[in-house]
Each structure stands twice: as C-alpha cells, then as structure tokens.
Design a protein around this motif. Sequence first.
Motif, mmCIF file in Angstrom:
data_model
loop_
_atom_site.group_PDB
_atom_site.id
_atom_site.type_symbol
_atom_site.label_atom_id
_atom_site.label_comp_id
_atom_site.label_asym_id
_atom_site.label_seq_id
_atom_site.Cartn_x
_atom_site.Cartn_y
_atom_site.Cartn_z
ATOM 1 N N MET A 1 4.221 15.033 16.392
ATOM 2 C CA MET A 1 4.123 15.105 14.937
ATOM 3 C C MET A 1 4.062 13.717 14.296
ATOM 4 S SD MET A 1 3.839 18.210 14.288
ATOM 5 C CE MET A 1 3.981 18.127 12.507
ATOM 6 N N ARG A 2 4.513 12.708 15.055
ATOM 7 C CA ARG A 2 4.462 11.351 14.514
ATOM 8 C C ARG A 2 3.021 10.935 14.245
ATOM 9 N NH1 ARG A 2 7.704 6.845 17.737
ATOM 10 N NH2 ARG A 2 9.375 8.285 17.102
ATOM 11 N N GLU A 3 2.097 11.343 15.127
ATOM 12 C CA GLU A 3 0.680 11.020 14.940
ATOM 13 C C GLU A 3 0.145 11.690 13.671
ATOM 14 O OE1 GLU A 3 -2.260 9.764 17.699
ATOM 15 O OE2 GLU A 3 -0.822 8.390 16.819
ATOM 16 N N ALA A 4 0.501 12.962 13.478
ATOM 17 C CA ALA A 4 0.038 13.674 12.286
ATOM 18 C C ALA A 4 0.574 13.015 11.016
ATOM 19 C CB ALA A 4 0.465 15.141 12.349
ATOM 20 N N ALA A 5 1.848 12.601 11.058
ATOM 21 C CA ALA A 5 2.437 11.923 9.900
ATOM 22 C C ALA A 5 1.742 10.589 9.634
ATOM 23 C CB ALA A 5 3.934 11.707 10.130
ATOM 24 N N ALA A 6 1.367 9.900 10.713
ATOM 25 C CA ALA A 6 0.650 8.631 10.546
ATOM 26 C C ALA A 6 -0.718 8.862 9.911
ATOM 27 C CB ALA A 6 0.498 7.939 11.902
ATOM 28 N N GLY A 7 -1.382 9.953 10.298
ATOM 29 C CA GLY A 7 -2.667 10.280 9.693
ATOM 30 C C GLY A 7 -2.544 10.535 8.210
ATOM 31 N N PHE A 8 -1.505 11.269 7.811
ATOM 32 C CA PHE A 8 -1.272 11.492 6.383
ATOM 33 C C PHE A 8 -0.967 10.177 5.676
ATOM 34 C CE2 PHE A 8 1.537 12.386 2.777
ATOM 35 C CZ PHE A 8 0.729 13.243 2.047
ATOM 36 N N GLY A 9 -0.286 9.272 6.377
ATOM 37 C CA GLY A 9 0.014 7.961 5.804
ATOM 38 C C GLY A 9 -1.245 7.187 5.457
ATOM 39 N N TYR A 10 -2.288 7.280 6.319
ATOM 40 C CA TYR A 10 -3.548 6.604 6.013
ATOM 41 C C TYR A 10 -4.218 7.216 4.787
ATOM 42 C CZ TYR A 10 -3.399 3.894 10.306
ATOM 43 O OH TYR A 10 -3.039 3.002 11.282
ATOM 44 N N LEU A 11 -4.112 8.531 4.635
ATOM 45 C CA LEU A 11 -4.668 9.185 3.453
ATOM 46 C C LEU A 11 -3.946 8.703 2.198
ATOM 47 C CD1 LEU A 11 -6.481 11.331 2.130
ATOM 48 C CD2 LEU A 11 -4.720 13.029 2.666
ATOM 49 N N PHE A 12 -2.632 8.634 2.257
ATOM 50 C CA PHE A 12 -1.844 8.170 1.118
ATOM 51 C C PHE A 12 -2.136 6.701 0.801
ATOM 52 C CE2 PHE A 12 1.996 6.098 -0.521
ATOM 53 C CZ PHE A 12 2.229 6.852 -1.661
ATOM 54 N N ASN A 13 -2.201 5.869 1.840
ATOM 55 C CA ASN A 13 -2.455 4.442 1.629
ATOM 56 C C ASN A 13 -3.849 4.188 1.063
ATOM 57 O OD1 ASN A 13 0.075 3.637 2.491
ATOM 58 N ND2 ASN A 13 -0.554 3.424 4.626
ATOM 59 N N GLY A 14 -4.807 5.046 1.417
ATOM 60 C CA GLY A 14 -6.144 4.903 0.841
ATOM 61 C C GLY A 14 -6.140 5.181 -0.649
ATOM 62 N N GLN A 15 -5.398 6.219 -1.060
ATOM 63 C CA GLN A 15 -5.295 6.512 -2.491
ATOM 64 C C GLN A 15 -4.570 5.377 -3.217
ATOM 65 O OE1 GLN A 15 -6.952 9.084 -3.657
ATOM 66 N NE2 GLN A 15 -7.437 9.770 -1.580
ATOM 67 N N ARG A 16 -3.580 4.813 -2.585
ATOM 68 C CA ARG A 16 -2.850 3.707 -3.197
ATOM 69 C C ARG A 16 -3.731 2.465 -3.304
ATOM 70 N NH1 ARG A 16 2.776 1.767 -0.572
ATOM 71 N NH2 ARG A 16 1.341 1.276 1.144
ATOM 72 N N TRP A 17 -4.602 2.283 -2.312
ATOM 73 C CA TRP A 17 -5.489 1.118 -2.326
ATOM 74 C C TRP A 17 -6.420 1.161 -3.537
ATOM 75 C CZ3 TRP A 17 -10.390 -0.637 -2.527
ATOM 76 C CH2 TRP A 17 -10.635 -1.947 -2.105
ATOM 77 N N VAL A 18 -7.055 2.311 -3.763
ATOM 78 C CA VAL A 18 -7.984 2.381 -4.903
ATOM 79 C C VAL A 18 -7.234 2.358 -6.229
ATOM 80 C CG1 VAL A 18 -9.827 3.541 -3.625
ATOM 81 C CG2 VAL A 18 -8.109 4.908 -4.797
ATOM 82 N N ALA A 19 -5.977 2.835 -6.232
ATOM 83 C CA ALA A 19 -5.183 2.747 -7.461
ATOM 84 C C ALA A 19 -4.914 1.291 -7.832
ATOM 85 C CB ALA A 19 -3.863 3.493 -7.288
ATOM 86 N N ARG A 20 -4.821 0.432 -6.825
ATOM 87 C CA ARG A 20 -4.596 -0.997 -7.058
ATOM 88 C C ARG A 20 -5.892 -1.747 -7.353
ATOM 89 N NH1 ARG A 20 -0.402 -2.659 -2.181
ATOM 90 N NH2 ARG A 20 1.439 -1.544 -2.976
ATOM 91 N N HIS A 21 -7.015 -1.113 -7.047
ATOM 92 C CA HIS A 21 -8.332 -1.740 -7.270
ATOM 93 C C HIS A 21 -9.152 -0.783 -8.134
ATOM 94 C CE1 HIS A 21 -6.694 -3.481 -3.554
ATOM 95 N NE2 HIS A 21 -7.413 -4.546 -3.803
ATOM 96 N N GLY A 22 -8.804 -0.742 -9.431
ATOM 97 C CA GLY A 22 -9.368 0.248 -10.334
ATOM 98 C C GLY A 22 -10.879 0.244 -10.423
ATOM 99 N N ARG A 23 -11.509 -0.922 -10.300
ATOM 100 C CA ARG A 23 -12.972 -0.994 -10.394
ATOM 101 C C ARG A 23 -13.616 -0.162 -9.290
ATOM 102 N NH1 ARG A 23 -17.525 -4.243 -8.847
ATOM 103 N NH2 ARG A 23 -16.322 -5.374 -7.292
#
Length: 272
Positions: A1-23
């Motif tokens: 399950m650690r792998e699955a949680a890591a995959g969700f982490g990449y999805l979350f971090n991607g959303q956070r990345w674009v939130a920090r780069h609004g353009r």
Amino acid sequence: MREAAAGFGYLFNGQRWVARHGRWFGIGLIPGLITLVVYAGALVGLGYGADDLAAWATPFADDWSSPWLGLLRTTLTVLVFAFGLFLAVITFTAVTLLVGQPFYESLSEEVDRAEGGEVPVSGLTLWRELWISARDSVRILVRVALYAVLLFALGFVPVAGQTVVPLIGFCVTGYFLAEELTAVALQRRGMVLKDRLVLLRGRRLLILGFGVPLGLAFLVPFVAVFLMPGAVAGATLLARELVGQGDDTDDEGDDGEGEAMLPSTSPHTVND
C-alpha cells in the motif's frame, strides 16, 4: 500500500505545483475547456437516446410481461450510459492531451526544469509529436475498448456485476489514465509505447495510486478540466520516479532553488 500512497502523493504534488505556478494552471485549462464542451454535448445526447437504443437492441422482449421488460431495458439503459461514461473518462484525457499538446509539453518541461537537472526534449517537430501521440492514443483506446466490452458483459453477472466489476473498471480507468498522462514526459525521454507499458507494469500499485483517484475525480462534472494541469504536472513528477530521476530535495525545490540528483542523460528521439 506504500506504493499506492506514493502514487497519490504525486497526484497531490502535481496539483500543488500548478497552484504555485498560476500562469501554467491557466494555460493548462484551455484544452480541457474545449474538450469539455464537446464531451458534455455527447453525453447529453447519449442520456436522451440510451433508452431508445436499449429498446432497439431488445426487440425479442417486446412481449415480455411486467416487470421483466422494464427491468431488462432499464438495466441495459444504465449499462449503455455507464459504458459511454467509462469511455468518456478514458478518452477525455487522450483527446485533451492531443488538443493541448503544445501547452502540456511546455508545462511538463517547466516541471522538469523546476525540479532541477537536464530537461529532456524529443527533438521532433510539433506535427510529428501530434502524429505519434494520436497513434499511441488509438492503440491505448483499442485496449481500453476490449476491457470495456468484457466488463460490460460481466456487468450482467448477478452480485459480482454490481460490486467487483465496477471496482475493476475503476482500476482499468486509472491505469490507462496514468499511461496517457505520463506519456507526455516519457515521450520526451525517447520512450515508445511498448517501453512505456513495460515500465508501468513494473510499478502497478504506484500507477494505480496515481490514476484511480484521478479517474474517480474525473467522474465529477467540470473537475477534470481543473485537475488536468496538475495531473500533467504530477504525471511528470511520477515519470521522473519511474525512470530514476526522482527529486531528492524537499518541496522548496519547486522554484528551482534546489538541485535534484539526476543521472546524466542525453535527449532521445522518439522512434516510430
């Protein structure tokens, strides 16, 4: 399950990345909005016509007594619409990526640049990249269609068709969504479809952890449009992990101030 949680982490971090780069978030919305208008019209049409399609497909049941006639056609109508929705979720990403190829290519490159190290480029012309993306998307959609037909048939199995089969359907949806999204970054690294599929099969739980929550979110109207920029960013981060270019710095490196430990690579050319 650690792998699955890591995959969700990449999805979350991607959303956070674009939130920090609004353009880049704003740029990434444009292709999704165009595709959404087309798909919304198609699903509305399917919703109005699914019952007529069910009646046309079951003329043998015209003389059935109540409630069996209604039960059969209602079930078939629901399955037809569910089948259309399943295909819409899968093809939405492929079509949006194709429409927004220049936008998402630039977004993916910017994520690589922000994470530090060399930014791979395909060296291909835009039209060549569009052709390869379209061709690979068709190949993926053929695979998805085969799964969809099988799952559609299994949907008639009592109990399992209403419990296990939908769960399998969400896993299939998530897996191929992840493939379509990571393709943006992996194609720039010279990986053809066959190699990408082999790479993803080696990390199934990681891929499902990224793709299944995204597939579920895409079922909510308009959500897919707003998640697409972050999904591309997250898929780029995921692709870096898959090829061994994961960022060893903390999140402050998002603005390019830190340097990730990357292998020395050269740009590749995507082969036909």
